[in-house]
Write a protein that holds these residues in place. Sequence first.
Motif, PDB file in Angstrom:
ATOM      1  N   LYS A   1       0.843  -1.187   0.000  1.00  0.00           N
ATOM      2  CA  LYS A   1       0.000   0.000   0.000  1.00  0.00           C
ATOM      3  C   LYS A   1       0.885   1.245   0.000  1.00  0.00           C
ATOM      4  N   ILE A   2       0.915   1.909  -1.146  1.00  0.00           N
ATOM      5  CA  ILE A   2       1.708   3.135  -1.257  1.00  0.00           C
ATOM      6  C   ILE A   2       1.088   4.224  -0.387  1.00  0.00           C
ATOM      7  N   ARG A   3      -0.238   4.281  -0.415  1.00  0.00           N
ATOM      8  CA  ARG A   3      -1.000   5.139   0.485  1.00  0.00           C
ATOM      9  C   ARG A   3      -2.340   4.453   0.694  1.00  0.00           C
ATOM     10  N   PRO A   4      -3.192   4.944   1.596  1.00  0.00           N
ATOM     11  CA  PRO A   4      -4.418   4.207   1.934  1.00  0.00           C
ATOM     12  C   PRO A   4      -5.302   3.848   0.745  1.00  0.00           C
ATOM     13  N   ASN A   5      -5.292   4.673  -0.310  1.00  0.00           N
ATOM     14  CA  ASN A   5      -6.175   4.398  -1.447  1.00  0.00           C
ATOM     15  C   ASN A   5      -5.414   4.031  -2.712  1.00  0.00           C
TER      16      ASN A   5
END
Length: 256
Positions: free
Chosen positions: A9-13
């Motif tokens: 996960k690079i960021r939450p989305n």
Amino acid sequence: TFSVAPQWKIRPNLMVYARVASGYRPGGPNINCGRPFVACTYGSDRTVNYELGLKGDFFDRLVSIDASAYLIDWDDIQTLVATPNGRSGYTANGGTARSQGVELSMTLRPSRATTIEGWVAYNDSKLTEDFPAAARLAAFKGDRLPYSARWSGNISANHTIALSDTTDAFFGGNLSYVGKRIGTFQPDPLRAVFPSYWQFDLTAGLKWNNGWRFNAFVNNLTNERGILRAGADSNIPTAVTYIRPRSFGVAVSKSF
């Protein structure tokens, strides 16, 4: 069998992932056993699948994207084949093949009431070695696999209108595309070629907050004559199997 599927996960989305997995299908009997040239049984086939992809939401979920690239190595292929006289079809094992391609799907949500979805796929599926001579098939390294369209895709749109506090109206359409395909392995003059085709569907209806839903639909609005099977790919050599013609209908359902 095995499966390994790391993800990050690079960021939450937004995430990227990879996957390596193996699989197989068991062999079995042919119902046409006893007919000339028909093998009574066929063996298992095996695959190893490699995939790399990305999934994410952007602009406060206005846009969602799912993209992937894949490669599949396939051994001892189970495939529908025809006897030399074209009168009987049965399942047999071939050599090896490789399928590779990319897929992209996207969802747009311009408003809470409207959703637009679509996907497109490119697939290159070929034999990587000749079928064994005992298979009595004209199937050689580099030949495309049966029924594999290089390009396919779909786009749909749906919109909802609030008629009252308890009732919504909805309507939408769906357009799908299937590219040119080639039939079961046969010598070139006999191997069927199925042209590409489009199909357009429409639907509209009403839904109530008590769970009732009514919709009317038209499938294959333009009455496209997409071919699924023909010639040596059919139990009757002169027969042609088409997609379902233009169809109208209504449906009533209740959710509990």
